[in-house]
Motif scaffolding. Structure first.
Motif, PDB file in Angstrom:
ATOM      1  N   PHE A  54       5.198   2.231 -12.299  1.00 56.70           N
ATOM      2  CA  PHE A  54       5.537   2.531 -10.939  1.00 56.70           C
ATOM      3  C   PHE A  54       4.854   1.453 -10.060  1.00 56.70           C
ATOM      4  N   GLY A  55       5.595   0.568  -9.542  1.00 53.00           N
ATOM      5  CA  GLY A  55       5.392  -0.339  -8.772  1.00 53.00           C
ATOM      6  C   GLY A  55       4.656  -0.238  -7.242  1.00 53.00           C
ATOM      7  N   ASN A  56       4.775   1.157  -6.814  1.00 53.83           N
ATOM      8  CA  ASN A  56       4.258   1.414  -5.431  1.00 53.83           C
ATOM      9  C   ASN A  56       4.722   0.509  -4.536  1.00 53.83           C
ATOM     10  N   TYR A  57       5.863  -0.143  -4.415  1.00 53.65           N
ATOM     11  CA  TYR A  57       6.392  -0.738  -3.511  1.00 53.65           C
ATOM     12  C   TYR A  57       6.394  -0.441  -1.892  1.00 53.65           C
ATOM     13  N   GLU A  58       6.457   0.803  -1.818  1.00 55.54           N
ATOM     14  CA  GLU A  58       6.600   1.613  -0.557  1.00 55.54           C
ATOM     15  C   GLU A  58       5.231   1.557   0.007  1.00 55.54           C
ATOM     16  N   GLY A  59       4.218   1.424  -0.690  1.00 55.67           N
ATOM     17  CA  GLY A  59       2.978   1.325  -0.092  1.00 55.67           C
ATOM     18  C   GLY A  59       2.224   2.337   0.326  1.00 55.67           C
ATOM     19  N   TYR A  60       2.756   3.641  -0.054  1.00 51.55           N
ATOM     20  CA  TYR A  60       2.093   4.793   0.116  1.00 51.55           C
ATOM     21  C   TYR A  60       1.028   5.430  -0.592  1.00 51.55           C
ATOM     22  N   LEU A  61       0.816   4.827  -1.799  1.00 54.72           N
ATOM     23  CA  LEU A  61      -0.461   5.220  -2.790  1.00 54.72           C
ATOM     24  C   LEU A  61      -1.265   3.875  -2.395  1.00 54.72           C
ATOM     25  N   PRO A  62      -2.819   4.302  -2.689  1.00 55.17           N
ATOM     26  CA  PRO A  62      -3.840   3.024  -2.642  1.00 55.17           C
ATOM     27  C   PRO A  62      -3.393   1.972  -3.486  1.00 55.17           C
ATOM     28  N   ASP A  63      -3.633   1.027  -2.941  1.00 55.58           N
ATOM     29  CA  ASP A  63      -3.302  -0.506  -3.423  1.00 55.58           C
ATOM     30  C   ASP A  63      -4.134  -0.740  -4.776  1.00 55.58           C
ATOM     31  N   GLU A  64      -3.250  -0.736  -5.713  1.00 56.11           N
ATOM     32  CA  GLU A  64      -4.070  -1.005  -7.415  1.00 56.11           C
ATOM     33  C   GLU A  64      -3.347  -2.091  -7.922  1.00 56.11           C
ATOM     34  N   SER A  65      -3.962  -2.734  -9.012  1.00 58.79           N
ATOM     35  CA  SER A  65      -3.459  -3.567  -9.842  1.00 58.79           C
ATOM     36  C   SER A  65      -2.026  -3.054 -10.449  1.00 58.79           C
ATOM     37  N   ARG A  66      -1.244  -4.299 -10.601  1.00 59.67           N
ATOM     38  CA  ARG A  66      -0.075  -3.921 -11.310  1.00 59.67           C
ATOM     39  C   ARG A  66      -0.307  -3.181 -12.573  1.00 59.67           C
ATOM     40  N   GLY A  67       0.597  -1.947 -12.980  1.00 63.84           N
ATOM     41  CA  GLY A  67       0.343  -1.499 -14.224  1.00 63.84           C
ATOM     42  C   GLY A  67      -0.737  -0.162 -14.171  1.00 63.84           C
TER      43      GLY A  67
END
Length: 127
Positions: free
Chosen positions: A67-80
């Motif tokens: 899940f890429g979290n492109y919307e940015g609603y979840l905390p910023d974490e590394s890809r994967g």
């Protein structure tokens, strides 16, 4: 800016059922509230069990994918870091909008989120 959730503020002690998933805010710093008990669907429990045991999944080509979290609603974490899993919606003949998104290690995720509206909002739960 506060992040939207499908449920608004919720107490971490609200439960979806005696043995089912529980709305739990394990990361108070992430601005994602615990899921209210009336938001977690019964179908979520089986998917959470499948995630914890490594499958099988109803959509093996999609479930467990990054899940890429492109919307940015979840905390910023590394890809994967984040993985997504389909939560069936009764009566639909496609995947629908409901998902579990986990963060951290595979079958033993550090954090569990639920979205009922295809990533427009999230709440946190513990299986």
């Amino acid at each position: 800016m506060a992040l939207p959730t499908p449920t608004g503020a919720a107490s971490p002690t609200q439960e979806a059922g005696a043995d089912g998933p529980t709305g739990t805010d394990t990361r108070a710093w992430d601005d994602i509230d615990a899921c209210r008990d009336d938001v977690l669907p019964p179908e979520l429990e089986e998917v959470a069990d499948d995630v914890a045991s490594g499958g099988p999944f109803d959509y093996p080509d999609k479930d467990g994918s990054t899940f890429g979290n492109y919307e940015g609603y979840l905390p910023d974490e590394s890809r994967g870091y984040y993985r997504e899993y389909t939560v069936e919606t009764p009566g639909l003949d496609h995947r629908g909008a409901r998902r579990i998104v986990t963060g951290g290690g595979g079958g033993s995720p550090e954090v569990w989120y639920y979205t009922q509206d295809h990533y427009e909002s999230f709440c946190e739960f513990a299986p």
